[in-house]
Design a protein around this motif. Structure first.
Motif, short mmCIF file in Angstrom:
data_model
loop_
_atom_site.label_atom_id
_atom_site.label_comp_id
_atom_site.label_asym_id
_atom_site.label_seq_id
_atom_site.Cartn_x
_atom_site.Cartn_y
_atom_site.Cartn_z
N HIS A 147 0.84 -1.20 0.00
CA HIS A 147 0.00 0.00 0.00
C HIS A 147 0.88 1.25 0.00
N VAL A 148 0.45 2.26 -0.76
CA VAL A 148 1.18 3.52 -0.84
C VAL A 148 1.26 4.15 0.56
N PRO A 149 2.37 4.62 1.03
CA PRO A 149 3.70 4.74 0.44
C PRO A 149 4.68 3.71 0.96
N LEU A 150 4.17 2.59 1.51
CA LEU A 150 5.02 1.65 2.23
C LEU A 150 6.11 1.01 1.36
N ALA A 151 5.78 0.60 0.15
CA ALA A 151 6.79 -0.05 -0.69
C ALA A 151 7.99 0.87 -0.92
N SER A 152 7.72 2.11 -1.31
CA SER A 152 8.80 3.07 -1.56
C SER A 152 9.56 3.42 -0.29
N ALA A 153 8.83 3.54 0.82
CA ALA A 153 9.49 3.86 2.09
C ALA A 153 10.43 2.73 2.53
N LEU A 154 9.96 1.50 2.43
CA LEU A 154 10.82 0.37 2.79
C LEU A 154 12.03 0.29 1.86
N ARG A 155 11.81 0.52 0.59
CA ARG A 155 12.93 0.51 -0.37
C ARG A 155 13.96 1.57 0.02
N SER A 156 13.50 2.76 0.37
CA SER A 156 14.42 3.83 0.78
C SER A 156 15.24 3.42 1.99
N CYS A 157 14.60 2.77 2.95
CA CYS A 157 15.32 2.30 4.14
C CYS A 157 16.36 1.25 3.77
N VAL A 158 15.99 0.31 2.91
CA VAL A 158 16.92 -0.73 2.48
C VAL A 158 18.11 -0.11 1.76
N LEU A 159 17.85 0.84 0.88
CA LEU A 159 18.94 1.47 0.12
C LEU A 159 19.83 2.34 0.99
N HIS A 160 19.33 2.78 2.13
CA HIS A 160 20.16 3.50 3.09
C HIS A 160 21.28 2.60 3.60
N VAL A 161 20.95 1.32 3.79
CA VAL A 161 21.92 0.34 4.29
C VAL A 161 22.71 -0.29 3.15
N PHE A 162 22.04 -0.56 2.02
CA PHE A 162 22.65 -1.22 0.87
C PHE A 162 22.49 -0.33 -0.38
N PRO A 163 23.20 0.80 -0.45
CA PRO A 163 23.01 1.71 -1.59
C PRO A 163 23.39 1.10 -2.93
N GLU A 164 24.20 0.08 -2.93
CA GLU A 164 24.63 -0.55 -4.17
C GLU A 164 23.55 -1.45 -4.78
N CYS A 165 22.44 -1.60 -4.11
CA CYS A 165 21.37 -2.52 -4.56
C CYS A 165 20.20 -1.82 -5.22
N GLU A 166 20.41 -0.63 -5.69
CA GLU A 166 19.31 0.16 -6.26
C GLU A 166 18.56 -0.59 -7.37
N SER A 167 19.29 -1.31 -8.22
CA SER A 167 18.63 -2.00 -9.33
C SER A 167 18.09 -3.37 -8.93
N VAL B 96 16.44 -3.91 -5.83
CA VAL B 96 15.32 -3.74 -4.91
C VAL B 96 14.36 -2.74 -5.56
N LEU B 97 13.20 -3.23 -5.94
CA LEU B 97 12.23 -2.42 -6.66
C LEU B 97 10.97 -2.26 -5.82
N ALA B 98 10.22 -1.20 -6.08
CA ALA B 98 9.02 -0.94 -5.28
C ALA B 98 7.85 -0.54 -6.17
#
Length: 135
Positions: free
Chosen positions: A10-30, A32-34
């Motif tokens: 549900h909006v905005p959870l997918a994007s928010a979780l992705r942002s948190c994940v990319l904070h820890v793993f910035p190299e995984c942008e491609s 981890v999709l939301a």
């Protein structure tokens, strides 16, 4: 083989979780999709959008993660599960996702078990220290 992790929630959870994940793993942008699912979304259109997201990733294996079992995002994800190349887990939380990203090189079944364990182990009721207690 690396697994692409696709968050469908549900909006905005997918994007928010992705942002948190990319904070820890910035190299995984491609990897981890939301896809945020708005309240008035048409499930068929959102399923097409998710499929397009997956196709554009170029990945051959996917872990789909939804927020609530039985809700629209979960039902959309169910329509995209094509074993053995895609699996689905629900009840998304940040510890689950961090574990999944950390072990994304493992086979899909092992990755799913690790992600589920990470989600369960990330839920605690810590004992408050005297310094944390409200006075």
């Amino acid at each position: 083989m690396k697994t692409c992790i696709v968050l469908i929630a549900h909006v905005p959870l997918a994007s928010a979780l992705r942002s948190c994940v990319l904070h820890v793993f910035p190299e995984c942008e491609s990897e981890v999709l939301a896809l945020d699912v708005p309240p008035c979304a048409q499930p068929a259109e959102m399923r097409d959008a998710a499929q397009d997201l997956m196709n554009r990733s170029g990945a051959q294996q996917f872990l789909l993660v939804s927020d609530v079992a039985g809700a629209t995002p979960h039902n959309i994800a169910c329509g995209l599960v094509h074993e053995p190349t895609a699996g689905l887990i629900t009840g998304a939380n940040l510890p689950m996702l961090l574990r999944a990203v950390n072990y994304r090189h493992e086979d899909l079944d092992s990755l799913i078990e690790r992600a589920l364990a990470g989600g369960r182990q990330g839920m605690l009721r810590p004992q408050l220290q005297a310094s944390c207690a409200h006075q």
